[in-house]
Design an enzyme around this catalytic site. Structure first.
Site, PDB file in Angstrom:
ATOM      1  N   LYS A 123       0.860  -1.186   0.000  1.00 22.79           N
ATOM      2  CA  LYS A 123       0.000   0.000   0.000  1.00 22.79           C
ATOM      3  C   LYS A 123       0.894   1.232   0.000  1.00 22.79           C
ATOM      4  CE  LYS A 123      -3.795   2.283   2.429  1.00 22.79           C
ATOM      5  NZ  LYS A 123      -4.701   2.238   3.603  1.00 22.79           N
ATOM      6  N   LYS A 145      -2.197  -1.670  -3.693  1.00 22.26           N
ATOM      7  CA  LYS A 145      -3.058  -0.490  -3.666  1.00 22.26           C
ATOM      8  C   LYS A 145      -2.197   0.758  -3.712  1.00 22.26           C
ATOM      9  CE  LYS A 145      -6.642   1.753  -0.851  1.00 22.26           C
ATOM     10  NZ  LYS A 145      -7.447   1.687   0.387  1.00 22.26           N
TER      11      LYS A 145
END
Length: 332
Positions: free
Chosen positions: A201, A253
């Site tokens: 992330k 992400k």
């Protein structure tokens, strides 16, 4: 001018692109409604659903509107829903995150009540619940205290599993979070609760509209715990650590800006790989289409196909229900 002679062309790749039927037959990547996960935002105290200005077509939900959206997603064949909660009250430690009657636990129950067979994924992070907007509790020097945050993630995870979440998405990027959450779940009897680890992330500018969606109180930034956009090898280390700690999924992400990382994640992982097409990636297509700069449907399908082609077995996207409907129309 003399005629130009060319040798016979034996290899003609265009043969396989000649008609729609042939193109469908040889397509290497196919989207399916079950590949898609719909993220949703439940807001405590809301009396009617409210559209998010920076994410046209995405809503903050009441119980009733959330349950309708869950029904619609299930009817379209979407694979799962992912829930985020915004409380009325915030504090420095995010204590509403593990309130068994708080907004996120309630939203899980609402979704399960609406569609008992549809998997519900609950976000595990404190950022929506803290008054400073960070993903963990703060140390006296203002940094996020990794080790003090982990027990709070554990408490939150057990509460959400108790509420009926089939899957949890630990998204805070704290070192050791998967191991701590897995142990807490197992100790509480939730051995079958799936962990979708946000392994890679990034500290991305593409998260911008999400902050409005959850009424973020963020002060500063998250670069001290989310990953540097310049790094890819670091993501592979994060993935390996999460797998060692018991992750059932790994996630990249954002998705579209990190397809290289997604492909690398797929290459080294022996579990399903998810990718999250985040708020800014969603909104840039929506606003460009609204301005007439591109074909909305074509670009949505191209974007999601690229994410699957790069290696995602599961795609978290705000277009999930709409795209599932499109896919079903093609098949019917």
């Amino acid at each position: 001018m003399a005629d130009i002679s060319i040798d016979p062309i034996v290899q003609r790749p265009r043969r396989l692109r000649r008609t729609p039927a042939i193109r469908r037959m040889v397509a290497e990547t196919r989207l399916d409604p079950a590949d898609l996960v719909l993220p949703m935002f439940a807001v405590e105290g809301l009396t009617e659903p409210r559209e998010i200005a920076t994410m046209p077509g995405v809503w903050q939900h009441t119980k009733e509107s959330l349950q309708k959206a869950v029904h619609d997603a299930a009817d379209a064949g979407v694979g799962a829903v992912m829930l985020f909660g915004t409380p009325l009250e915030r504090d420095p430690i995010g204590s509403q995150a593990w309130n068994p009657h708080g907004i996120l636990a309630n939203a899980v129950r609402w979704a399960v009540e609406a569609e008992p067979e549809l998997p519900v994924i609950a976000d595990v992070c404190l950022d929506e619940f803290t008054d400073h907007g960070h993903c963990g509790v703060l140390a006296p020097d203002g940094t996020v205290d990794n080790d003090a945050t982990l027990p709070l993630y554990a408490k939150m995870s057990v509460v959400l599993a108790d509420a009926g979440a089939a899957m949890l998405g630990p998204s805070g990027m704290m070192d050791g979070q998967i191991a701590v959450i897995r142990k807490a779940l197992d100790d509480a009897g939730h051995t079958d609760t799936v962990l979708m680890a946000y392994s890679a992330k990034y500290a991305s500018g593409f998260f911008g509209p999400f902050r409005e969606a959850v009424d973020s109180q963020l002060k500063g930034d998250r670069r001290a715990y989310q990953q540097d956009p310049a790094n890819a090898i670091e993501s592979l280390r994060e993935i390996e650590l999460d797998l060692e700690q018991g992750a059932d999924f790994v996630m990249v992400k954002p998705a579209m800006a990190y397809l290289d990382v997604l492909a690398a994640a797929r290459a080294i992982s022996n579990v399903p790989v998810a990718a999250y097409v985040v708020s800014g990636e969603y909104s840039m297509i929506e606003f460009a289409a609204k301005a007439g700069a591109l074909d909305r449907k074509r670009c949505i399908m191209e974007a999601l196909t690229s994410v699957k082609r790069a290696g995602a077995s599961t795609i978290v996207t705000y277009w999930a229900t709409e795209v599932a409907i499109w896919l079903n129309e093609v098949r019917s």
